[in-house]
Design a protein around this motif. Structure first.
Motif, PDB file in Angstrom:
ATOM      1  N   ALA A   1      64.949  23.216  51.803  1.00  0.00           N
ATOM      2  CA  ALA A   1      65.125  22.159  52.799  1.00  0.00           C
ATOM      3  C   ALA A   1      64.904  22.644  54.225  1.00  0.00           C
ATOM      4  O   ALA A   1      65.337  21.990  55.176  1.00  0.00           O
ATOM      5  CB  ALA A   1      66.513  21.539  52.656  1.00  0.00           C
ATOM      6  N   GLN A   2      64.277  23.787  54.376  1.00  0.00           N
ATOM      7  CA  GLN A   2      63.888  24.299  55.696  1.00  0.00           C
ATOM      8  C   GLN A   2      65.031  24.219  56.714  1.00  0.00           C
ATOM      9  O   GLN A   2      65.026  23.419  57.642  1.00  0.00           O
ATOM     10  CB  GLN A   2      62.668  23.522  56.209  1.00  0.00           C
ATOM     11  CG  GLN A   2      61.436  23.663  55.343  1.00  0.00           C
ATOM     12  CD  GLN A   2      61.011  25.111  55.154  1.00  0.00           C
ATOM     13  OE1 GLN A   2      60.939  25.869  56.101  1.00  0.00           O
ATOM     14  NE2 GLN A   2      60.736  25.496  53.924  1.00  0.00           N
ATOM     15  N   GLY A   3      66.008  25.091  56.503  1.00  0.00           N
ATOM     16  CA  GLY A   3      67.122  25.202  57.436  1.00  0.00           C
ATOM     17  C   GLY A   3      68.322  24.335  57.108  1.00  0.00           C
ATOM     18  O   GLY A   3      69.358  24.436  57.773  1.00  0.00           O
ATOM     19  N   ARG A   4      68.210  23.474  56.090  1.00  0.00           N
ATOM     20  CA  ARG A   4      69.312  22.577  55.746  1.00  0.00           C
ATOM     21  C   ARG A   4      69.873  22.833  54.341  1.00  0.00           C
ATOM     22  O   ARG A   4      70.608  22.000  53.806  1.00  0.00           O
ATOM     23  CB  ARG A   4      68.844  21.121  55.829  1.00  0.00           C
ATOM     24  CG  ARG A   4      68.256  20.727  57.150  1.00  0.00           C
ATOM     25  CD  ARG A   4      69.271  20.756  58.264  1.00  0.00           C
ATOM     26  NE  ARG A   4      69.944  19.483  58.410  1.00  0.00           N
ATOM     27  CZ  ARG A   4      70.408  19.008  59.562  1.00  0.00           C
ATOM     28  NH1 ARG A   4      70.252  19.720  60.670  1.00  0.00           N
ATOM     29  NH2 ARG A   4      71.012  17.858  59.623  1.00  0.00           N
ATOM     30  N   ASP A   5      69.553  23.968  53.772  1.00  0.00           N
ATOM     31  CA  ASP A   5      69.978  24.240  52.401  1.00  0.00           C
ATOM     32  C   ASP A   5      71.492  24.208  52.238  1.00  0.00           C
ATOM     33  O   ASP A   5      72.011  23.666  51.251  1.00  0.00           O
ATOM     34  CB  ASP A   5      69.435  25.601  51.930  1.00  0.00           C
ATOM     35  CG  ASP A   5      67.930  25.587  51.749  1.00  0.00           C
ATOM     36  OD1 ASP A   5      67.234  25.054  52.635  1.00  0.00           O
ATOM     37  OD2 ASP A   5      67.440  26.096  50.732  1.00  0.00           O
TER      38      ASP A   5
END
Length: 202
Positions: A130-134
């Protein structure tokens, strides 16, 4: 109630889904991809695949509508704004990869809400990119995180943020250990600036 389903958050064009499809031949697969451009390619690649449901939604800690940022390199698109690009190690071809080319509203869904909506009892495998939202994706499971057996998530290894609000590997591992998971394996990527970590529920 559905059991042992597979969920891919940040499915991109379906590369991982295609692999999962053969690895879990009896599982229902749900693939989330909010990027408009990428989702159209995902539909072309897997739109007719049995057992696969494609969702043009993001996953985050609130059920809401929020801004999504599409970047030059679609694989870098995210709910989070890229930052610190002057510090990133990247190839000459990727020097503009994180430049934002469009921002638009997308639907965000909590995973615990999604599991309830789809009447899913258990998840065999959850893959997150999630590109930085994991970490937000994981937190969106709430108490249902105990119904997931295996989780692959990504975190940065750098001492600077790659996306606004992203988490370091140590923060991710600490969270998962507290939730009853152990690290099974890990693989560095992006010039050793990020790491994919596979967790298994104890």
């Amino acid at each position: 109630m559905k059991e042992n389903v597979v969920i891919d958050v940040g499915a991109y064009i379906g590369i991982t889904v295609a692999d999962i499809y053969h690895k879990y031949p009896t599982s229902m697969i749900y693939a989330f991809e909010p990027c408009r451009t990428t989702f159209h390619q995902l539909q072309r690649n897997l739109g007719n695949a049995p057992r696969v449901t494609l969702l043009q939604e993001a996953v985050d800690i609130e059920n809401t509508i929020t801004k999504f940022h599409e970047t030059t390199a679609k694989v870098c698109a995210s709910l989070a704004l890229p930052c610190g690009s002057d510090k990133w190690k990247k190839s000459e071809n990727d020097k503009n990869a994180f430049d934002i080319v469009d921002s638009y509203d997308v639907k965000c869904t909590r995973l615990d809400s999604f599991l309830e909506r789809e009447q899913i009892k258990s998840v065999e495998y959850l893959k997150i990119d999630a590109q930085g939202r994991d970490l937000n994706v994981l937190k969106s499971l709430g108490g249902r995180i105990g119904d997931v057996k295996n989780i692959l998530a990504e975190a940065r290894l750098t001492d600077f943020n790659m996306y606004e609000g992203d988490c370091h590997r140590d923060e991710l591992v600490e969270f998962m250990v507290q939730k009853g998971f152990d690290v099974v394996s890990s693989e560095k990527q992006t010039f050793d600036q990020e790491e994919n970590i596979l967790f298994k529920r104890r």
